[in-house]
Design an enzyme around this catalytic site. Structure first.
Site, PDB file in Angstrom:
ATOM      1  N   SER A   1      59.228  63.501 -11.396  1.00  0.00           N
ATOM      2  CA  SER A   1      59.656  62.150 -11.786  1.00  0.00           C
ATOM      3  C   SER A   1      59.750  62.087 -13.294  1.00  0.00           C
ATOM      4  O   SER A   1      59.073  62.828 -14.019  1.00  0.00           O
ATOM      5  CB  SER A   1      58.654  61.118 -11.292  1.00  0.00           C
ATOM      6  OG  SER A   1      58.890  59.848 -11.876  1.00  0.00           O
TER       7      SER A   1
ATOM      8  N   TYR B   1      50.148  57.422  -9.804  1.00  0.00           N
ATOM      9  CA  TYR B   1      51.438  58.057  -9.514  1.00  0.00           C
ATOM     10  C   TYR B   1      51.886  58.947 -10.673  1.00  0.00           C
ATOM     11  O   TYR B   1      52.253  60.111 -10.491  1.00  0.00           O
ATOM     12  CB  TYR B   1      52.480  56.978  -9.233  1.00  0.00           C
ATOM     13  CG  TYR B   1      53.868  57.506  -8.974  1.00  0.00           C
ATOM     14  CD1 TYR B   1      54.220  58.021  -7.727  1.00  0.00           C
ATOM     15  CD2 TYR B   1      54.841  57.500  -9.979  1.00  0.00           C
ATOM     16  CE1 TYR B   1      55.500  58.511  -7.482  1.00  0.00           C
ATOM     17  CE2 TYR B   1      56.118  57.989  -9.740  1.00  0.00           C
ATOM     18  CZ  TYR B   1      56.439  58.500  -8.493  1.00  0.00           C
ATOM     19  OH  TYR B   1      57.705  58.986  -8.260  1.00  0.00           O
TER      20      TYR B   1
END
Length: 676
Positions: A553, A566
């Site tokens: 990400s 996350y």
């Protein structure tokens, strides 16, 4: 029904039953009259299954249409058996109109026999008689004068002349047994030709059943009986990557595993080594199985390490033997050797491993070897199995016409022969990646928490020769090992793995619980580690290199608000890429990552509540979150699942062979996430 409709229906019925003919084996024909659009006069035509294709699925487009008068006129210009290959090109001058499919080598057989309808098939029972040492005598015993014997001759114009002559000289005959090859039947109507084909096949089956001796493969070998089903699959999964790597020495191959009773009973018998060494006989068989298989000469209970060592030795010997076979029979005009690796590997007590350029080809090669086992059983039960000799096999395997057929095949897709496993692939980004990889030629394993959803996604992408679905919780070490074993048993190994499974919980630091932290790290950091470790083990055993791709990400390098768990686990994944790239490079395994920005549409993560939470953080409506993300990028474009899939293909499709340890941003340009 028209003549063509009748022919297609008959072909499909005959081809649907494996007792009648093997996949893509044999051909059928019909003769009839149509109006010549140029002269307005009636003209006799021959419709015959064209080169390639399968009787069971034949459609009108698969037929060649030829002027019958011109086909028969070729007899007057036939230059003799030494130059009969030239006759295939001559068929092009006999085509009616555009001619349909390319005429096959067997066209002469169908055109020169006078009967209006002709079937040429490869039934196991018929080939059993055709390959028996005293096949001609057995044919008389089985059929009397109703079916005649035609000595072995390579398919071609002369064989068509032989059959036509014998049929003319034996008006009582309904067909013939072709020595070493198969059967041909004929009739005045489509129904009669089909009935006669079935009569020959079923009569031969009954003759073998009534006259065959018990244990045609000899008594059972002590210690060579089948392992239990679970043990067979466990050992097959352990051996398959090594065997696939050996079978891919000259060019990469996809694998297929078969542990049916036909295979296991054959391998448990005393005569299996002798018979396997004789090889197959029917041209359709050995063109797909090679002249003989590679056979492990160790009992199923042998230690795995010793078996692996012996397989390597046998493979080296197999390659030497195949090179000898080629050098002994090749001449100046022979095509170059296509590869010396086995297409069939037999492991007693475990089963058969077959190989090909794709899953269907690998599966069909295995089916053909089962046909060969059935043929050997039939021949040995009433006589002695005596296939055509090596010289004749070579003349067909390295036939210029066979080489031309191979040259007509479409170029392979970029990911052909590669087996990909994608985690979290039943929906969203993972499904888009799996779909793209399959479209580019890969065999794909869809791994997901839900077996039902994984199977549905696989079915949507393609049949079992393209994609399979498996259940796998990436946090569970045992499930990962079991999932990779399923992938190996499905396609022979694994070459390309995408760590895509993920989730996210958007919370500020003080609201993030230990459970939130552990869940995200277990799925993405621990899960990626477990998946990569098992993938690397298999790839190293194969010795074929490989690709591991992490869907990380932009958050792995970008510090956003309310996202500690996350983003931290994505940073863990990002560093796994660098660490594994450094460690696995010696094995030819490349490890790269992709850093997407928020993928809203089609994303399982965003649909699970993450979208609403991120929208609240940024103060926008949830349905406008994708638009919000797009507007903060340099390109002002929304990132979709297929954009991530494009990046995976870019990394693995063959153009970036010297790239490893790289992270590719797929974020439409987020300056704060630029790599440094």
């Amino acid at each position: 029904m028209s003549t063509i409709d009748d022919l297609i229906a008959r072909s499909n019925r005959l081809g649907a039953d494996p007792r009648n003919t093997n996949y893509a084996g044999g051909n059928t024909s019909a003769k009839g009259t149509e109006t010549d659009p140029v002269t307005g006069e009636d003209v006799e035509l021959l419709w015959v299954k064209g080169s390639g294709g399968d009787l069971g699925t034949l459609k009108p487009a698969g037929l060649a249409a030829l002027r019958l008068d011109r086909v028969r006129a070729l007899k007057s210009v036939y230059p003799g058996v030494e130059r009969e290959d030239e006759m295939v090109a001559a068929f092009d001058y006999c085509l009616h109109g555009k001619g349909g499919a390319a005429p096959s080598i067997d066209t002469a057989m169908h055109g020169l026999v006078e009967a209006p309808h002709v079937d040429h098939l490869h039934p196991d029972s018929g080939i059993a008689l055709a390959t028996a040492a005293d096949g001609e005598e057995l044919t008389r015993k089985c059929f009397g004068d109703r079916v005649v014997w035609v000595p072995w001759r390579r398919p071609g114009f002369q064989l068509g002349l032989d059959i036509a002559s014998i049929a003319s000289a034996n008006p009582q005959a309904i067909g013939c047994i072709l020595g070493g090859h198969g059967i041909t039947a004929w009739g005045d109507t489509s129904e009669e030709s089909e009935a006669r084909s079935l009569e020959i096949i079923r009569t031969a089956e009954q003759f073998l059943a009534d006259n065959g001796r018990d244990e045609p493969f000899g008594p059972a070998l002590d210690g060579f009986g089948p392992l239990s089903s679970d043990d067979r699959r466990t050992r097959a999964a352990a051996l398959f990557p090594l065997i696939r790597g050996l079978a891919s020495t000259d060019r990469p191959q996809v694998g297929h595993f078969d542990d049916s009773s036909v295979v296991l009973d054959f391998l448990a018998s005393a005569e299996h080594t002798r018979l396997a060494a004789l090889g197959t006989s029917c041209p359709d068989h050995f063109l797909r199985t090679k002249v003989r298989p590679m056979v492990l000469d160790m009992a199923p209970s042998s230690p795995l390490e010793e078996v692996a060592s012996r397989l390597r030795e046998l493979h080296a010997s197999y390659r030497e033997d195949y090179a000898r076979y080629y050098s002994e029979h090749a001449d100046a005009d022979s095509p170059a050797m296509r590869g010396a690796d086995p297409a069939i590997v037999l492991v007693p007590g475990v089963g058969m491993f077959s190989f090909g350029a794709n899953k269907q080809t690998a599966r069909v090669a295995g089916e053909f070897y089962i046909n060969a086992i059935n043929v050997m059983r039939g021949a040995e039960s009433v006589s002695t199995y005596a296939p055509i000799d090596e010289r004749e096999k070579f003349r067909i395997e390295y036939w210029a016409l066979e080489e031309a057929k191979l040259a007509r095949m479409p170029a392979p897709k970029p990911l052909a022969t590669r087996v990909a496993l994608v985690t979290g692939a039943a929906s969203g980004i993972g499904k888009a990646i799996a779909t793209r990889l399959a479209a580019e030629g890969a065999c794909v394993v869809i791994a997901d928490l839900s077996l039902e959803k994984a199977a549905a996604a696989a079915a949507e992408i393609g049949g079992l020769d393209v994609a399979v679905g498996i259940a796998a919780d990436v946090t569970d070490e045992g499930q990962i090992a079991a999932g990779f074993a399923e992938a190996v048993l499905a396609f022979g190994g694994v070459d390309l793995v995408v760590n895509n499974a993920g989730l996210s919980i958007s919370k500020p630091l003080l609201d993030t619980t230990l459970q939130d932290w552990d869940l995200q790290h277990n799925v993405m950091a621990r899960g990626s580690f477990l998946v990569s470790r098992e993938a690397a083990r298999i790839m190293i055993e194969q010795g074929m290199g490989g690709d591991i791709v992490y869907i990380s990400s932009k958050n792995s390098v970008f510090a956003g608000p309310n996202n500690i768990a996350y983003s931290a686990t994505k940073a863990d994944q990002a560093h796994q890429v660098r660490l594994l790239a450094a460690e696995l490079g010696d094995h030819g395994i490349r490890v790269n990552g992709i850093n997407p920005d928020g993928v809203v549409r089609g994303s399982g993560i965003f649909a699970g509540g993450w979208g609403a939470k991120r929208a609240a953080v940024y103060g926008v409506e949830e349905e406008k979150l994708g638009e919000y993300y797009a507007q903060r990028t340099l390109l002002k474009r929304e990132v979709l699942p297929e954009h991530v899939a494009n990046a995976v293909f870019a990394l693995t499709g063959g153009e970036l062979t010297h790239t490893t340890g790289l992270h590719i941003p797929v974020d439409a340009g987020v300056a704060a996430a630029f790599l440094r």
